[in-house]
Design a protein around this motif. Structure first.
Motif, PDB file in Angstrom:
ATOM      1  N   THR A 103       0.527  -1.057   0.080  1.00  0.00           N
ATOM      2  CA  THR A 103       0.149  -0.136   0.037  1.00  0.00           C
ATOM      3  C   THR A 103       0.877   1.117   0.184  1.00  0.00           C
ATOM      4  O   THR A 103       1.803   1.391   0.746  1.00  0.00           O
ATOM      5  CB  THR A 103      -0.544  -0.027   1.515  1.00  0.00           C
ATOM      6  N   VAL A 104       0.518   2.129  -1.091  1.00  0.00           N
ATOM      7  CA  VAL A 104       1.247   3.567  -1.564  1.00  0.00           C
ATOM      8  C   VAL A 104       0.149   4.519  -0.818  1.00  0.00           C
ATOM      9  O   VAL A 104      -0.439   4.612  -1.599  1.00  0.00           O
ATOM     10  CB  VAL A 104       2.004   3.203  -1.997  1.00  0.00           C
ATOM     11  N   PHE A 105       0.253   5.247  -0.424  1.00  0.00           N
ATOM     12  CA  PHE A 105      -0.550   6.429  -0.050  1.00  0.00           C
ATOM     13  C   PHE A 105       0.009   7.372   0.544  1.00  0.00           C
ATOM     14  O   PHE A 105       1.450   8.461   1.132  1.00  0.00           O
ATOM     15  CB  PHE A 105      -1.242   6.150   1.484  1.00  0.00           C
ATOM     16  N   VAL A 106      -0.723   8.460  -1.187  1.00  0.00           N
ATOM     17  CA  VAL A 106       0.901   9.967  -1.219  1.00  0.00           C
ATOM     18  C   VAL A 106      -0.907  11.094  -0.957  1.00  0.00           C
ATOM     19  O   VAL A 106      -1.201  11.326  -1.305  1.00  0.00           O
ATOM     20  CB  VAL A 106       1.625  10.216  -2.150  1.00  0.00           C
ATOM     21  N   ALA A 107      -0.283  11.629  -0.009  1.00  0.00           N
ATOM     22  CA  ALA A 107      -0.961  12.651   0.801  1.00  0.00           C
ATOM     23  C   ALA A 107      -0.594  14.725   0.732  1.00  0.00           C
ATOM     24  O   ALA A 107       0.236  14.768   1.091  1.00  0.00           O
ATOM     25  CB  ALA A 107      -1.850  12.837   1.437  1.00  0.00           C
TER      26      ALA A 107
END
Length: 317
Positions: A103-107
């Motif tokens: 999982t990769v989450f960029v914000a």
């Protein structure tokens, strides 16, 4: 709260390398002018359960070819938040490279002036990563061979939401986003939601978006404006997918081309000044048409100049 400036690593995987850990955190750090002279990245994370990058800056980095300024390999969960990536100096490395991550989450990140002319993914490069979310992120003035902002391959689920892609350039295809999963049988989905594409360019296909071998694609509340291709006979969209779903989409002053789609579902789509890139004298042969609840009218055309099929959707308010 550290600053790492003008460091040089000659024979290492990265200026900062972490592996076989449960958790690695990079918070309020500044990485400026770091150079990798052999093979590696400025920050390299390998076989770690969780990685957090928050409120950091990566400025004028020089990772080695085919690497990333920030490189995560075989990491379960990666969170990148409120981080600035600017002026990457290498010609063939991505700003963020994620390989075999769950999982990769960029914000709320910004990616500016990253140049990867000889490779894919001037901004982010994703390979064999299961779930990717890019939220409220700005991509501006990035360059790559394919996917100036985002390059993804063999990815099951990718969502780009509430983001802005502007003035980016692909020397091949995918001025904004390029995705190629290699195998249409692989269960995959791409969602692009509430995202603006403006003045992105590509030399060949998909000046905004190029997607290949993906089963399901959703465009929702998305805007594409004033995107163009450098050469003729190309279009703002290049899609070779199984199904396309469009909801409240606006295309303005762009050229659109759809390579191959098995099924298409739409609602509240607005196309303004949309056509293929062929000369205005080209003859457009209407193939079919259909209505959707008396609110929209879909017409399928074939351009007799380039022999491509494309669609125009007329919305009745």
């Amino acid at each position: 709260n550290n600053t790492y400036q003008n460091n040089a690593a000659r024979k290492t995987s990265g200026t900062f390398t972490f592996s076989n850990m449960k958790l690695a955190k990079y918070i309020n750090c500044i990485f400026h002018g770091n150079i990798i002279q052999s093979r590696g990245s400025v920050v390299y994370a390998y076989k770690i359960s969780n990685v957090l990058v928050s409120s950091c800056s990566f400025i004028r980095a020089e990772p080695s070819p085919d690497a990333g300024v920030f490189h995560a390999n075989d990491v379960k969960i990666v969170l990148v938040m409120k981080t600035y990536f600017g002026e990457s100096l290498t010609k063939d490395a991505s700003v963020g490279k994620f390989v075999a991550c769950n999982t990769v989450f960029v914000a709320k990140c910004s990616l500016v002036k990253s140049h990867a002319r000889q490779s894919g993914g001037g901004g982010f490069y994703f390979d064999e990563s299961s779930r990717i979310v890019v939220l409220e992120t700005i991509f501006h003035n990035n360059i790559a061979r394919k996917g100036a902002c985002i390059y993804a391959t063999k990815t099951k689920h990718l969502t780009v939401q509430k983001s802005k892609l502007q003035d980016n350039l692909a020397t091949s295809e995918g001025g904004g986003i390029f995705i190629d999963n290699k195998d249409i049988k692989m269960k995959s989905k791409v969602n692009i939601i509430k995202t603006l594409f403006y003045k992105n360019h590509a030399a060949y296909d998909g000046s905004a978006v190029s997607i290949k071998m993906v089963q399901n694609v959703l465009f929702a509340s998305m805007k594409l404006a004033s995107s163009s291709a450098i050469s003729t006979l190309t279009a703002v969209l290049s899609l070779q997918i199984k199904a396309l779903y469009m909801q409240n989409v606006e295309f303005t002053n762009v050229s659109i081309g759809i390579v191959e789609i098995k099924a298409m579902v739409f609602s509240l789509a607005r196309f303004t000044n949309v056509a293929c890139d062929c000369p205005s004298s080209a003859y457009l042969n209407q193939i079919s048409s259909q209505t959707n609840s008396n609110k929209a009218f879909l017409v399928s055309y074939r351009c007799e100049y380039c022999k491509d099929n494309f669609y125009m959707i007329y919305h009745f308010a």
